[in-house]
Design an enzyme around this catalytic site. Structure first.
Site, PDB file in Angstrom:
ATOM      1  N   GLY A  61      42.674  40.257  34.162  1.00  0.00           N
ATOM      2  CA  GLY A  61      43.244  41.056  33.092  1.00  0.00           C
ATOM      3  C   GLY A  61      42.340  40.920  31.883  1.00  0.00           C
ATOM      4  N   GLU A  62      42.892  40.715  30.711  1.00  0.00           N
ATOM      5  CA  GLU A  62      42.111  40.489  29.496  1.00  0.00           C
ATOM      6  C   GLU A  62      42.510  39.123  28.971  1.00  0.00           C
ATOM      7  OE1 GLU A  62      39.560  40.574  26.640  1.00  0.00           O
ATOM      8  OE2 GLU A  62      41.646  40.159  26.111  1.00  0.00           O
ATOM      9  N   SER A  63      41.580  38.193  29.017  1.00  0.00           N
ATOM     10  CA  SER A  63      41.915  36.795  28.750  1.00  0.00           C
ATOM     11  C   SER A  63      42.441  36.588  27.334  1.00  0.00           C
ATOM     12  CB  SER A  63      40.695  35.900  28.996  1.00  0.00           C
ATOM     13  OG  SER A  63      39.597  36.286  28.174  1.00  0.00           O
ATOM     14  N   CYS A  92      39.094  35.630  37.635  1.00  0.00           N
ATOM     15  CA  CYS A  92      38.484  36.450  36.590  1.00  0.00           C
ATOM     16  C   CYS A  92      38.943  35.983  35.204  1.00  0.00           C
ATOM     17  CB  CYS A  92      38.779  37.922  36.836  1.00  0.00           C
ATOM     18  SG  CYS A  92      37.709  39.036  35.880  1.00  0.00           S
ATOM     19  N   ARG A 122      31.701  35.232  29.418  1.00  0.00           N
ATOM     20  CA  ARG A 122      32.556  36.405  29.611  1.00  0.00           C
ATOM     21  C   ARG A 122      31.726  37.670  29.865  1.00  0.00           C
ATOM     22  NH1 ARG A 122      35.171  38.459  25.780  1.00  0.00           N
ATOM     23  NH2 ARG A 122      37.278  38.798  26.584  1.00  0.00           N
ATOM     24  N   ILE A 160      35.134  42.806  38.560  1.00  0.00           N
ATOM     25  CA  ILE A 160      35.490  43.814  37.561  1.00  0.00           C
ATOM     26  C   ILE A 160      35.342  43.183  36.172  1.00  0.00           C
ATOM     27  CG2 ILE A 160      37.276  45.353  36.677  1.00  0.00           C
ATOM     28  CD1 ILE A 160      38.520  45.343  39.474  1.00  0.00           C
ATOM     29  N   ARG A 161      34.380  43.650  35.396  1.00  0.00           N
ATOM     30  CA  ARG A 161      34.094  43.046  34.073  1.00  0.00           C
ATOM     31  C   ARG A 161      34.072  41.524  34.208  1.00  0.00           C
ATOM     32  NH1 ARG A 161      38.092  44.542  29.723  1.00  0.00           N
ATOM     33  NH2 ARG A 161      36.465  43.682  28.389  1.00  0.00           N
ATOM     34  N   HIS A 205      38.103  39.099  42.199  1.00  0.00           N
ATOM     35  CA  HIS A 205      39.507  39.459  42.417  1.00  0.00           C
ATOM     36  C   HIS A 205      39.840  39.483  43.922  1.00  0.00           C
ATOM     37  CE1 HIS A 205      40.676  40.998  38.342  1.00  0.00           C
ATOM     38  NE2 HIS A 205      39.367  41.059  38.211  1.00  0.00           N
ATOM     39  N   GLU A 207      42.683  39.416  45.271  1.00  0.00           N
ATOM     40  CA  GLU A 207      43.927  40.158  45.499  1.00  0.00           C
ATOM     41  C   GLU A 207      43.693  41.651  45.714  1.00  0.00           C
ATOM     42  OE1 GLU A 207      43.223  40.796  41.142  1.00  0.00           O
ATOM     43  OE2 GLU A 207      42.833  39.208  42.618  1.00  0.00           O
TER      44      GLU A 207
END
Length: 233
Positions: A61-63, A92, A122, A160-161, A205, A207
């Site tokens: 997600g966005e940490s 991630c 990051r 992803i990012r 990821h 999942e």
């Protein structure tokens, strides 16, 4: 390899929570529900739910957002306490939160849970349009293909990012996966998965694939870690 010892101290079934403040959490739950050693897989949004689980996954997600929501909801300190002693896996953004040190943070800084003696960089691979999939050999997870000693069934890792682990700061941290090939300016052999005692971290990821081997590895790790902790207690 994570091996389970059959003793009374090791629970036969595991209750696993997935932090559900932001990010891709439901996919983790769906995979966990398929594993025979998991008796309960639930989203965790508050301290009551956190108290129900033996182990925790902190998803992508966005940490910065995850940390901010955790703090506002009164979960940040309980999460830090949980991570200190109970099996936790960060994927991630979750890996960023588990690191003791992070570089390339946003203005204003980055609140962390900590626990892993690593430095994480990051967004190493760029923005979301630079996402990619790469096959990985993961220690104790990927296996040799049947009837062929030279071919491994590699893990289809989705980035992803994604962050990377730029430095290992303790001999207790065990590297379990590196990039097989260079990606853009990121060198082959860059570290993308580690374990330190009861903590696990992956830059990718798992999942988002149909492959449940990483989740099975974490469940085995958690059962082993809980068994050891209960023996000491």
């Amino acid at each position: 390899m994570v091996q389970l010892t059959k003793t009374k101290e090791v629970p036969e079934k595991l209750k696993v929570g997935v932090l559900a403040l932001q990010g891709a959490f439901i996919e983790h739950i769906h995979i966990l529900q398929r594993l025979p050693q998991v008796s309960l897989a639930i989203p965790v949004r508050n301290t009551d739910q956190l108290s129900l689980v033996d182990a925790l996954i902190i998803p992508g997600g966005e940490s910065t957002t995850i940390a901010l929501v955790a703090e506002r909801s009164g979960l940040l300190e309980p999460l830090r306490e949980f991570v200190r002693s109970k099996p936790t896996w960060g994927t991630c953004a979750g890996m960023i939160l588990l690191a003791n040190e992070v570089t390339q943070v946003k203005e204003g800084g980055q609140k962390l849970l900590g626990g892993l003696d690593i430095t994480v960089t990051r967004n190493k691979f760029g923005s979301q349009i630079d996402s990619f999939e790469a096959p990985l050999h993961i220690q104790h997870v990927t296996t040799k293909a049947e009837n062929d000693d030279d071919i491994y069934s590699l893990f289809p890792a989705v980035f992803i990012r994604a962050p990377v682990i730029s430095q290992i700061n303790s001999p207790d941290v065990k590297v379990i996966a590196r990039l097989e090939h260079s990606i853009g300016d990121t060198d082959a052999s860059t570290i993308v998965a580690v374990r330190q005692d009861h903590l696990l971290a992956t830059a990718f990821h798992p999942e988002l694939t149909k492959d449940d081997r990483m989740h099975q590895y974490f469940v085995n790790l958690a059962l082993e870690s809980l068994g050891k902790r209960r023996k000491v207690a």
